[in-house]
Design a protein around this motif. Structure first.
Motif, PDB file in Angstrom:
ATOM      1  N   LEU A 180      42.638  34.436  42.267  1.00  0.00           N
ATOM      2  CA  LEU A 180      42.866  35.872  42.454  1.00  0.00           C
ATOM      3  C   LEU A 180      44.236  36.125  43.074  1.00  0.00           C
ATOM      4  O   LEU A 180      44.960  37.040  42.670  1.00  0.00           O
ATOM      5  CB  LEU A 180      41.756  36.460  43.321  1.00  0.00           C
ATOM      6  N   ILE A 181      44.614  35.303  44.053  1.00  0.00           N
ATOM      7  CA  ILE A 181      45.937  35.441  44.679  1.00  0.00           C
ATOM      8  C   ILE A 181      47.030  35.241  43.632  1.00  0.00           C
ATOM      9  O   ILE A 181      48.005  35.999  43.565  1.00  0.00           O
ATOM     10  CB  ILE A 181      46.083  34.426  45.826  1.00  0.00           C
ATOM     11  N   GLY A 182      46.876  34.240  42.796  1.00  0.00           N
ATOM     12  CA  GLY A 182      47.864  33.994  41.755  1.00  0.00           C
ATOM     13  C   GLY A 182      47.976  35.152  40.794  1.00  0.00           C
ATOM     14  O   GLY A 182      49.090  35.531  40.378  1.00  0.00           O
ATOM     15  N   TYR A 183      46.837  35.730  40.439  1.00  0.00           N
ATOM     16  CA  TYR A 183      46.848  36.884  39.537  1.00  0.00           C
ATOM     17  C   TYR A 183      47.604  38.049  40.146  1.00  0.00           C
ATOM     18  O   TYR A 183      48.458  38.670  39.498  1.00  0.00           O
ATOM     19  CB  TYR A 183      45.409  37.289  39.201  1.00  0.00           C
ATOM     20  N   VAL A 184      47.308  38.353  41.403  1.00  0.00           N
ATOM     21  CA  VAL A 184      47.978  39.470  42.078  1.00  0.00           C
ATOM     22  C   VAL A 184      49.489  39.223  42.155  1.00  0.00           C
ATOM     23  O   VAL A 184      50.305  40.113  41.854  1.00  0.00           O
ATOM     24  CB  VAL A 184      47.389  39.691  43.487  1.00  0.00           C
ATOM     25  N   LEU A 185      49.877  38.021  42.541  1.00  0.00           N
ATOM     26  CA  LEU A 185      51.302  37.709  42.649  1.00  0.00           C
ATOM     27  C   LEU A 185      51.985  37.786  41.279  1.00  0.00           C
ATOM     28  O   LEU A 185      53.127  38.254  41.172  1.00  0.00           O
ATOM     29  CB  LEU A 185      51.489  36.321  43.262  1.00  0.00           C
ATOM     30  N   HIS A 186      51.308  37.330  40.261  1.00  0.00           N
ATOM     31  CA  HIS A 186      51.863  37.420  38.903  1.00  0.00           C
ATOM     32  C   HIS A 186      52.095  38.871  38.501  1.00  0.00           C
ATOM     33  O   HIS A 186      53.161  39.231  37.967  1.00  0.00           O
ATOM     34  CB  HIS A 186      50.915  36.735  37.924  1.00  0.00           C
ATOM     35  N   ARG A 187      51.118  39.719  38.772  1.00  0.00           N
ATOM     36  CA  ARG A 187      51.237  41.132  38.369  1.00  0.00           C
ATOM     37  C   ARG A 187      52.299  41.858  39.181  1.00  0.00           C
ATOM     38  O   ARG A 187      52.972  42.755  38.681  1.00  0.00           O
ATOM     39  CB  ARG A 187      49.876  41.817  38.514  1.00  0.00           C
ATOM     40  N   LEU A 188      52.466  41.473  40.440  1.00  0.00           N
ATOM     41  CA  LEU A 188      53.457  42.138  41.287  1.00  0.00           C
ATOM     42  C   LEU A 188      54.882  41.660  41.023  1.00  0.00           C
ATOM     43  O   LEU A 188      55.843  42.409  41.246  1.00  0.00           O
ATOM     44  CB  LEU A 188      53.121  41.933  42.758  1.00  0.00           C
ATOM     45  N   THR A 189      55.022  40.415  40.605  1.00  0.00           N
ATOM     46  CA  THR A 189      56.365  39.853  40.449  1.00  0.00           C
ATOM     47  C   THR A 189      56.790  39.660  39.000  1.00  0.00           C
ATOM     48  O   THR A 189      57.987  39.539  38.720  1.00  0.00           O
ATOM     49  CB  THR A 189      56.464  38.488  41.145  1.00  0.00           C
ATOM     50  N   GLY A 190      55.827  39.591  38.091  1.00  0.00           N
ATOM     51  CA  GLY A 190      56.153  39.310  36.706  1.00  0.00           C
ATOM     52  C   GLY A 190      56.464  37.853  36.434  1.00  0.00           C
ATOM     53  O   GLY A 190      56.846  37.497  35.312  1.00  0.00           O
ATOM     54  N   ILE A 194      50.596  29.901  35.792  1.00  0.00           N
ATOM     55  CA  ILE A 194      49.817  28.779  35.281  1.00  0.00           C
ATOM     56  C   ILE A 194      48.533  28.694  36.088  1.00  0.00           C
ATOM     57  O   ILE A 194      48.569  28.649  37.326  1.00  0.00           O
ATOM     58  CB  ILE A 194      50.592  27.457  35.391  1.00  0.00           C
ATOM     59  N   VAL A 195      47.398  28.664  35.411  1.00  0.00           N
ATOM     60  CA  VAL A 195      46.098  28.585  36.070  1.00  0.00           C
ATOM     61  C   VAL A 195      45.512  27.202  35.837  1.00  0.00           C
ATOM     62  O   VAL A 195      45.229  26.809  34.701  1.00  0.00           O
ATOM     63  CB  VAL A 195      45.141  29.669  35.550  1.00  0.00           C
ATOM     64  N   ASP A 196      45.357  26.472  36.896  1.00  0.00           N
ATOM     65  CA  ASP A 196      44.781  25.125  36.852  1.00  0.00           C
ATOM     66  C   ASP A 196      43.282  25.245  37.103  1.00  0.00           C
ATOM     67  O   ASP A 196      42.816  25.102  38.230  1.00  0.00           O
ATOM     68  CB  ASP A 196      45.463  24.250  37.912  1.00  0.00           C
ATOM     69  N   LEU A 197      42.523  25.514  36.047  1.00  0.00           N
ATOM     70  CA  LEU A 197      41.074  25.678  36.216  1.00  0.00           C
ATOM     71  C   LEU A 197      40.392  24.348  36.519  1.00  0.00           C
ATOM     72  O   LEU A 197      39.348  24.313  37.146  1.00  0.00           O
ATOM     73  CB  LEU A 197      40.462  26.289  34.961  1.00  0.00           C
ATOM     74  N   ARG A 198      40.970  23.256  36.043  1.00  0.00           N
ATOM     75  CA  ARG A 198      40.351  21.925  36.147  1.00  0.00           C
ATOM     76  C   ARG A 198      39.069  21.889  35.322  1.00  0.00           C
ATOM     77  O   ARG A 198      39.026  21.365  34.239  1.00  0.00           O
ATOM     78  CB  ARG A 198      40.069  21.535  37.593  1.00  0.00           C
ATOM     79  N   ASP A 199      37.983  22.460  35.909  1.00  0.00           N
ATOM     80  CA  ASP A 199      36.697  22.523  35.223  1.00  0.00           C
ATOM     81  C   ASP A 199      36.385  23.983  34.910  1.00  0.00           C
ATOM     82  O   ASP A 199      37.215  24.860  35.096  1.00  0.00           O
ATOM     83  CB  ASP A 199      35.603  21.921  36.113  1.00  0.00           C
ATOM     84  N   TRP A 218      35.137  38.146  35.956  1.00  0.00           N
ATOM     85  CA  TRP A 218      36.260  39.085  35.870  1.00  0.00           C
ATOM     86  C   TRP A 218      37.579  38.380  36.165  1.00  0.00           C
ATOM     87  O   TRP A 218      38.565  38.551  35.437  1.00  0.00           O
ATOM     88  CB  TRP A 218      36.063  40.246  36.852  1.00  0.00           C
ATOM     89  N   ILE A 219      37.597  37.566  37.205  1.00  0.00           N
ATOM     90  CA  ILE A 219      38.817  36.804  37.530  1.00  0.00           C
ATOM     91  C   ILE A 219      39.157  35.863  36.374  1.00  0.00           C
ATOM     92  O   ILE A 219      40.329  35.727  35.990  1.00  0.00           O
ATOM     93  CB  ILE A 219      38.629  36.016  38.837  1.00  0.00           C
ATOM     94  N   GLU A 220      38.147  35.240  35.819  1.00  0.00           N
ATOM     95  CA  GLU A 220      38.354  34.333  34.695  1.00  0.00           C
ATOM     96  C   GLU A 220      38.982  35.065  33.514  1.00  0.00           C
ATOM     97  O   GLU A 220      39.909  34.543  32.865  1.00  0.00           O
ATOM     98  CB  GLU A 220      37.017  33.715  34.301  1.00  0.00           C
ATOM     99  N   ARG A 221      38.505  36.264  33.228  1.00  0.00           N
ATOM    100  CA  ARG A 221      39.067  37.031  32.106  1.00  0.00           C
ATOM    101  C   ARG A 221      40.530  37.369  32.348  1.00  0.00           C
ATOM    102  O   ARG A 221      41.342  37.371  31.416  1.00  0.00           O
ATOM    103  CB  ARG A 221      38.260  38.315  31.885  1.00  0.00           C
ATOM    104  N   GLN A 222      40.888  37.675  33.590  1.00  0.00           N
ATOM    105  CA  GLN A 222      42.300  37.968  33.891  1.00  0.00           C
ATOM    106  C   GLN A 222      43.156  36.728  33.663  1.00  0.00           C
ATOM    107  O   GLN A 222      44.285  36.817  33.170  1.00  0.00           O
ATOM    108  CB  GLN A 222      42.454  38.472  35.332  1.00  0.00           C
TER     109      GLN A 222
END
Length: 470
Positions: A180-190, A194-199, A218-222
């Motif tokens: 979620l933090i990565g998503y927010v930072l991505h949207r704020l900074t452009g 990269i999402v390391d889901l692992r499993d 929901w986080i997964e869909r983002q």
């Protein structure tokens, strides 16, 4: 749900000092000194190799990072930090304040390269620090118990992106708040994400709480919608996600397995020779559902009653399994407490030595985790020990073991199959005829190789293959 305008940034540069103290609720940014007690190979390698020009900078958002203890998951982010600079990628780590960890151990702090800045942002564990007599509002644990980290990590991350000239954001699961933090930072900074889901992040019945599962999904869909790349550690996880999300292109999915770090095995040599009593070791957590040892315990009880095994011929050691009290009751009830022993946790290097001193290694993985591979499997293979793998033949864990060799694979849920296979496995050990993992095939599983592939991925999505950064 959370809605954020793209490219909206609230950070302003205030300097670029190696030691920056922001508001106590935002960030402490500091270089972690290299301890004289660190593995000599770390310092030696750093001195002997000329510096590699920096071509990209990445912000790694990771909950599991030293001094957190009790999870092998921290090794993934830690080893990326160790080896990415060799390939021209300079990481900065955004983690949580150590107060949020249930257990800490400073032994691996020395492995953080001196060039890597570590930001430990404000964050609490809701269950331990915001509950009253163990009770707390569900909203304070959505998506997980570390949701308060979001409040500290976002401003800290924005500050880092601006002052450290970050090119990409990398977030690693299994803590959903990190994604979620990565998503927010991505949207704020452009910045590319990269999402390391692992499993898998979600499954039909996971998380078990329905509301938590909805938030996870929901986080997964983002992540699927916005990430430039999604990393997985097992092939079937990619297949599962592409079936779940038909719009997820294959070129946005990347298989980047876990592995082992050769430097960690410096000085690790077996100090035990095979005796009449075979030592079978499992090192690490045993989850009661995903790695239920019940059928294995019952098979041991039957073999003991039949006289095929005895405490003089077999010792099953479960090191830091995490559910000792419950498992001890089951072992006592079956009358095999003289066969099965529960041992305390050890520091990482000591745990590797303990595994090297065993005669054979035990791996547990249930059918529900067929699309996952335990991180310890790679260390087991590197130790070149015979492996008793209680897992399904169709899963990714068995696939890896069949490829590299050295394992007897038996279904964890099949008590009869375990009962039938274990005597022959032990006989092969005594005769020295059980196959061992292939050293040449293990070489491709090193953490350094995985970091090289990640660096190439970062160059691809940031377009930084040619330019050199100051």
């Amino acid at each position: 749900m959370l809605r954020i305008r793209p490219n909206q940034s609230r950070c302003a540069a205030t300097g670029n000092s190696p030691v920056v103290t922001r508001s106590p609720q935002v960030v402490e940014l500091k270089r972690v000194p290299h301890s004289p007690g660190a593995d000599a190979s770390v310092g030696t390698a750093a001195k002997e190799q000329p510096p590699v020009p920096v071509r990209s900078r990445v912000l790694i958002v990771a909950y599991h990072f030293p001094p957190q203890a009790g999870s092998s998951g921290l090794l993934r982010a830690l080893k990326f930090c160790r080896y990415l600079p060799e390939f021209g990628c300079q990481p900065t780590v955004l983690s949580i304040h150590p107060r949020a960890y249930e257990r800490v151990n400073d032994s691996q702090l020395a492995e953080i390269p001196p060039s890597v800045d570590v930001i430990r942002a404000f964050g609490l564990d809701t269950r331990r620090q915001l509950s009253i007599r163990g009770a707390y509002p569900h909203a304070l644990a959505l998506p997980d118990r570390w949701i308060t980290w979001l409040a500290g990590a976002v401003p800290a991350g924005l500050y880092a992106v601006k002052t450290r000239d970050i090119d990409a954001i990398f977030t690693t699961f299994p803590i959903a708040t990190a994604v979620l933090i990565g998503y927010v930072l991505h949207r704020l900074t452009g910045k590319p994400w990269i999402v390391d889901l692992r499993d898998s992040m979600t499954e039909d019945n996971y998380p078990t709480d329905r509301l938590t599962r909805r938030v996870y999904r929901w986080i997964e869909r983002q992540a699927v919608r916005h990430a430039a790349k999604i990393l997985f550690t097992a092939p079937s996880a990619i297949r599962m996600y592409r079936q779940r999300y038909p719009d997820l292109d294959a070129d946005r999915c990347m298989l980047l397995s876990n592995g082992y770090d050769e430097a960690d095995f410096g000085g690790i040599v077996p100090r035990r020779t095979l005796t009449r009593q075979i030592r079978l070791l499992h090192s690490g957590l045993i989850y009661p559902w995903e790695r239920d040892p019940g059928p294995f315990f019952r098979a041991l009880a039957r073999l003991k009653a039949e006289g095929q095994i005895a405490p003089e011929t077999l010792s099953v050691d479960l090191r830091a399994c995490g559910a000792e009290a419950d498992f001890q009751k089951a072992v006592d009830a079956l009358g095999i407490s003289d066969l099965v022993h529960f041992l305390p946790a050890l520091p990482y290097h000591a745990a590797l030595q303990d595994a090297a001193d065993s005669d054979t290694l035990l791996l547990l993985q249930a059918e529900c985790c067929d699309h996952q591979i335990p991180a310890k499997a790679y260390e087991y293979l590197r130790l070149h020990k015979p492996i008793l793998a209680l897992t399904t033949a169709a899963g990714d864990t068995a696939g890896l073991l069949h490829e590299v060799g050295g394992a007897t694979v038996v279904d964890l849920a099949d008590e009869d199959a375990i009962h039938d296979a274990l005597p022959n496995f032990l006989q092969q050990l005594r005769a020295g005829t059980h196959p061992l993992p292939s050293p040449s095939k293990c070489q491709f599983l090193s953490r350094r190789n995985q970091a090289e592939r990640l660096a190439a991925c970062l160059r691809e999505i940031t377009g930084s293959s040619e330019s050199v950064r100051s």
